[in-house]
Scaffold this motif. Structure first.
Motif, PDB file in Angstrom:
ATOM      1  N   LYS A  45       0.836  -1.199   0.000  1.00  9.26           N
ATOM      2  CA  LYS A  45       0.000   0.000   0.000  1.00  9.26           C
ATOM      3  C   LYS A  45       0.869   1.247   0.000  1.00  9.26           C
ATOM      4  O   LYS A  45       1.970   1.256   0.538  1.00  9.26           O
ATOM      5  N   SER A  46       0.347   2.323  -0.599  1.00  7.51           N
ATOM      6  CA  SER A  46       1.033   3.617  -0.549  1.00  7.51           C
ATOM      7  C   SER A  46       0.898   4.209   0.859  1.00  7.51           C
ATOM      8  O   SER A  46       0.096   3.759   1.672  1.00  7.51           O
ATOM      9  N   GLY A  47       1.697   5.257   1.115  1.00  6.12           N
ATOM     10  CA  GLY A  47       1.593   5.944   2.394  1.00  6.12           C
ATOM     11  C   GLY A  47       2.793   5.778   3.294  1.00  6.12           C
ATOM     12  O   GLY A  47       2.776   6.235   4.443  1.00  6.12           O
ATOM     13  N   GLY A  48       3.855   5.112   2.807  1.00  2.00           N
ATOM     14  CA  GLY A  48       5.068   4.999   3.605  1.00  2.00           C
ATOM     15  C   GLY A  48       4.854   4.246   4.908  1.00  2.00           C
ATOM     16  O   GLY A  48       4.336   3.127   4.929  1.00  2.00           O
ATOM     17  N   GLU A  49       5.220   4.876   6.004  1.00  2.00           N
ATOM     18  CA  GLU A  49       5.149   4.236   7.315  1.00  2.00           C
ATOM     19  C   GLU A  49       3.715   3.968   7.768  1.00  2.00           C
ATOM     20  O   GLU A  49       3.476   3.075   8.585  1.00  2.00           O
ATOM     21  N   TYR A  50       2.772   4.729   7.236  1.00  2.00           N
ATOM     22  CA  TYR A  50       1.379   4.641   7.699  1.00  2.00           C
ATOM     23  C   TYR A  50       0.817   3.217   7.612  1.00  2.00           C
ATOM     24  O   TYR A  50       0.326   2.683   8.620  1.00  2.00           O
ATOM     25  N   PRO A  51       0.832   2.548   6.442  1.00  2.00           N
ATOM     26  CA  PRO A  51       0.274   1.192   6.391  1.00  2.00           C
ATOM     27  C   PRO A  51       1.069   0.177   7.207  1.00  2.00           C
ATOM     28  O   PRO A  51       0.507  -0.810   7.699  1.00  2.00           O
ATOM     29  N   TYR A  52       2.374   0.412   7.385  1.00  2.00           N
ATOM     30  CA  TYR A  52       3.185  -0.517   8.174  1.00  2.00           C
ATOM     31  C   TYR A  52       2.774  -0.455   9.652  1.00  2.00           C
ATOM     32  O   TYR A  52       2.637  -1.478  10.320  1.00  2.00           O
ATOM     33  N   LEU A  53       2.587   0.779  10.150  1.00  2.00           N
ATOM     34  CA  LEU A  53       2.152   0.950  11.543  1.00  2.00           C
ATOM     35  C   LEU A  53       0.735   0.426  11.740  1.00  2.00           C
ATOM     36  O   LEU A  53       0.419  -0.163  12.777  1.00  2.00           O
ATOM     37  N   PHE A  96       0.663  -2.411  14.512  1.00  2.00           N
ATOM     38  CA  PHE A  96       0.247  -1.926  15.829  1.00  2.00           C
ATOM     39  C   PHE A  96      -1.210  -1.491  15.907  1.00  2.00           C
ATOM     40  O   PHE A  96      -1.700  -1.157  16.990  1.00  2.00           O
ATOM     41  N   GLY A  97      -1.899  -1.421  14.769  1.00  3.28           N
ATOM     42  CA  GLY A  97      -3.301  -1.018  14.798  1.00  3.28           C
ATOM     43  C   GLY A  97      -3.494   0.437  14.415  1.00  3.28           C
ATOM     44  O   GLY A  97      -2.542   1.154  14.070  1.00  3.28           O
ATOM     45  N   PRO A  98      -4.744   0.926  14.501  1.00  2.00           N
ATOM     46  CA  PRO A  98      -5.072   2.251  13.953  1.00  2.00           C
ATOM     47  C   PRO A  98      -4.517   3.446  14.730  1.00  2.00           C
ATOM     48  O   PRO A  98      -4.248   4.479  14.136  1.00  2.00           O
ATOM     49  N   ILE A  99      -4.354   3.317  16.059  1.00  2.00           N
ATOM     50  CA  ILE A  99      -3.951   4.500  16.841  1.00  2.00           C
ATOM     51  C   ILE A  99      -2.540   4.977  16.484  1.00  2.00           C
ATOM     52  O   ILE A  99      -2.343   6.157  16.181  1.00  2.00           O
ATOM     53  N   PRO A 100      -1.493   4.112  16.509  1.00  2.00           N
ATOM     54  CA  PRO A 100      -0.169   4.595  16.092  1.00  2.00           C
ATOM     55  C   PRO A 100      -0.144   5.096  14.654  1.00  2.00           C
ATOM     56  O   PRO A 100       0.522   6.091  14.352  1.00  2.00           O
ATOM     57  N   ALA A 101      -0.898   4.405  13.769  1.00  2.00           N
ATOM     58  CA  ALA A 101      -0.947   4.853  12.372  1.00  2.00           C
ATOM     59  C   ALA A 101      -1.590   6.231  12.281  1.00  2.00           C
ATOM     60  O   ALA A 101      -1.117   7.101  11.530  1.00  2.00           O
ATOM     61  N   TYR A 102      -2.664   6.440  13.045  1.00  2.00           N
ATOM     62  CA  TYR A 102      -3.330   7.747  13.042  1.00  2.00           C
ATOM     63  C   TYR A 102      -2.387   8.836  13.577  1.00  2.00           C
ATOM     64  O   TYR A 102      -2.300   9.923  12.998  1.00  2.00           O
ATOM     65  N   LEU A 103      -1.670   8.542  14.674  1.00  2.00           N
ATOM     66  CA  LEU A 103      -0.763   9.540  15.250  1.00  2.00           C
ATOM     67  C   LEU A 103       0.349   9.895  14.266  1.00  2.00           C
ATOM     68  O   LEU A 103       0.799  11.042  14.216  1.00  2.00           O
ATOM     69  N   PHE A 104       0.774   8.895  13.480  1.00  2.00           N
ATOM     70  CA  PHE A 104       1.777   9.190  12.456  1.00  2.00           C
ATOM     71  C   PHE A 104       1.206  10.121  11.395  1.00  2.00           C
ATOM     72  O   PHE A 104       1.848  11.105  10.998  1.00  2.00           O
ATOM     73  N   SER A 105      -0.005   9.817  10.906  1.00  2.00           N
ATOM     74  CA  SER A 105      -0.611  10.671   9.875  1.00  2.00           C
ATOM     75  C   SER A 105      -0.889  12.064  10.423  1.00  2.00           C
ATOM     76  O   SER A 105      -0.685  13.071   9.736  1.00  2.00           O
ATOM     77  N   ARG A 122      -8.408   8.041   3.071  1.00  3.74           N
ATOM     78  CA  ARG A 122      -9.102   6.853   2.569  1.00  3.74           C
ATOM     79  C   ARG A 122      -9.442   5.885   3.694  1.00  3.74           C
ATOM     80  O   ARG A 122     -10.451   5.195   3.642  1.00  3.74           O
ATOM     81  N   GLU A 123      -8.577   5.837   4.728  1.00  7.78           N
ATOM     82  CA  GLU A 123      -8.801   4.950   5.874  1.00  7.78           C
ATOM     83  C   GLU A 123      -9.714   5.579   6.925  1.00  7.78           C
ATOM     84  O   GLU A 123      -9.979   4.970   7.954  1.00  7.78           O
ATOM     85  N   GLY A 124     -10.162   6.825   6.684  1.00  9.95           N
ATOM     86  CA  GLY A 124     -11.031   7.494   7.637  1.00  9.95           C
ATOM     87  C   GLY A 124     -10.302   8.209   8.748  1.00  9.95           C
ATOM     88  O   GLY A 124     -10.904   8.606   9.751  1.00  9.95           O
ATOM     89  N   HIS A 125      -8.976   8.408   8.608  1.00 11.75           N
ATOM     90  CA  HIS A 125      -8.173   9.053   9.648  1.00 11.75           C
ATOM     91  C   HIS A 125      -7.950  10.535   9.387  1.00 11.75           C
ATOM     92  O   HIS A 125      -7.255  11.195  10.156  1.00 11.75           O
ATOM     93  N   MET A 126      -8.456  11.040   8.304  1.00  9.09           N
ATOM     94  CA  MET A 126      -8.379  12.462   7.998  1.00  9.09           C
ATOM     95  C   MET A 126      -9.733  12.906   7.457  1.00  9.09           C
ATOM     96  O   MET A 126     -10.616  12.086   7.231  1.00  9.09           O
ATOM     97  N   LEU A 127      -9.873  14.213   7.250  1.00  8.73           N
ATOM     98  CA  LEU A 127     -11.105  14.715   6.663  1.00  8.73           C
ATOM     99  C   LEU A 127     -11.375  14.007   5.337  1.00  8.73           C
ATOM    100  O   LEU A 127     -10.457  13.782   4.544  1.00  8.73           O
ATOM    101  N   LYS A 128     -12.623  13.666   5.106  1.00  6.34           N
ATOM    102  CA  LYS A 128     -12.968  12.898   3.917  1.00  6.34           C
ATOM    103  C   LYS A 128     -12.575  13.616   2.637  1.00  6.34           C
ATOM    104  O   LYS A 128     -12.144  12.995   1.654  1.00  6.34           O
TER     105      LYS A 128
END
Length: 385
Positions: A4-12, A16-25, A245-251
């Motif tokens: 998936k695109s997004g660098g570290e975001y999809p890896y986190l 580790f789940g959505p919270i660390p990925a969200y904090l990264f974004s 796209r994952e719902g972690h930012m404004l649509k």
């Protein structure tokens, strides 16, 4: 393993789940990526304006206005067309290599002529401490930042299993050799004090070595910085888009232009935040602020590789590396994050951590509980009517 695109975001997200990925974004959108964009454009502005102010530093207002103009132009280009953005990148990369070769060859010629006095007792006045070494690494590693940029557009790469590792294997050693040789060239002409005092090091080098053709140095260095800024903008917009796209930012930030196939809302938003960073900040402060934040997530992303060796054993791994490498990089990341805090604590580090954790408030309200303030306001208005 994760295409998936997004660098570290999809890896986190996977490890580790959505919270660390969200904090990264959250941190990337509001701190890491815009501050990097702002730093590069401020560097461009310093080099572009230096020839017009010989013997003195360009006014701060001029530098910041030029940097803001560069951000507007780059975001416009990348919002209009993917192909246009890639053409711009190819042109400025070629221009960058021209000036790199000119500076390196000049330095080699000077060394061959015996100009080595600046390399004698080079570290006599150096301040050796864990904090100072970490801050030195912040500045050095920031120059190499970009080694992870291709991972932000994985979904857009042709044959990523071949082209992604191949480009990294070729690109990082090539850049490393060029950077080291360029710095050696600078030190053949300037002492460490002169180098620190120079507003634009390459311009000073050109004035002393390439006169009367010294004008080509600021021109091509400006091209180089514009190319770096364009690459940052091109990839950062994809992170915002993937998080949306994952719902972690404004649509609206997840929208893609139907005609142009660009994540234009994400790119425009990213450029607007970068302009805000230009107003108060100087380059060194921004680099330290940026590096502290980014190495927290670099460390987590590499640690995710270790974690998934045990939690995602069923995943197919087209490229597998010895686990000792991610262990080493994780330890280095921890040292880079903790050493400046322990040896040279500053309020800026605390503010950065509080800001990152502050994202949890928005996560709980708008993602976990799905609180839609716009919908509530409109429903109350309709009820009142």
């Amino acid at each position: 393993m994760i295409t998936k695109s997004g660098g570290e975001y999809p890896y986190l997200m996977e490890a580790f789940g959505p919270i660390p990925a969200y904090l990264f974004s959250w941190t990337s959108l509001l701190v890491i990526k815009p501050s990097s964009f702002a730093i590069i454009c401020l560097s461009f502005a310093e080099y572009a304006s230096a020839p017009f102010y010989p013997g003195c530093d360009p006014p701060v207002v001029v530098i910041k206005c030029l940097a803001a103009a560069a951000i507007v132009i780059i975001t416009t280009v990348n919002s209009l067309s993917v192909k246009l953005g890639s053409y711009v990148q190819n042109f400025f990369t070629a221009a960058k290599m021209i000036i790199v070769i000119i500076i390196i060859v000049s330095g080699i010629v000077l060394l061959a002529q015996g100009k080595t006095e600046n390399f004698k007792n080079s570290f006599n006045d150096a301040k050796i401490s864990a904090g100072s070494i970490s801050l030195a690494f912040y500045n050095g590693l920031w120059a190499y930042d970009g080694w992870n940029q291709l991972n932000y557009i994985t979904e857009e790469l042709k044959n990523p299993y071949r082209n992604l590792p191949l480009s990294i294997i070729i690109g990082i050693p090539l850049v490393s050799v060029c950077y080291v040789l360029i710095n050696i060239s600078y030190f053949t002409i300037m002492t460490s004090t002169e180098l620190l005092q120079s507003q634009a090091v390459a311009v000073t080098f050109g004035d002393r070595v390439l006169y009367p053709a010294s004008w080509i140095v600021p021109l091509f260095v400006a091209f180089s910085t514009i190319g770096a800024a364009n690459g940052t903008c091109f990839t950062a917009g994809r992170l915002v888009y993937v998080a949306g796209r994952e719902g972690h930012m404004l649509k609206v930030l997840s929208y893609i232009s139907v005609k142009r196939f660009t994540p234009a809302p994400a790119i425009i938003f990213y450029g607007a935040i970068a302009i805000i960073y230009i107003i108060p900040g100087d380059i060194n402060t921004l680099i330290n602020y940026f590096s502290f934040a980014v190495w927290i997530f670099y460390g987590l992303a590499v640690f995710a590789l270790i974690v998934m060796r045990f939690t995602r054993k069923e995943f197919k791994r087209p490229i597998k590396i010895p686990i000792v490498i991610p262990i080493f990089v994780t330890i280095v990341s921890i040292l880079l994050v903790l050493a400046p805090i322990i040896s040279e604590p500053e309020w800026a580090y605390l503010y950065c951590v509080l800001f990152m954790l502050g994202g949890l408030i928005f996560y709980v309200l708008f993602i976990h509980f799905k609180f839609n303030w716009a919908q509530k306001i409109s429903s109350k208005y309709i009820y009142y009517r």
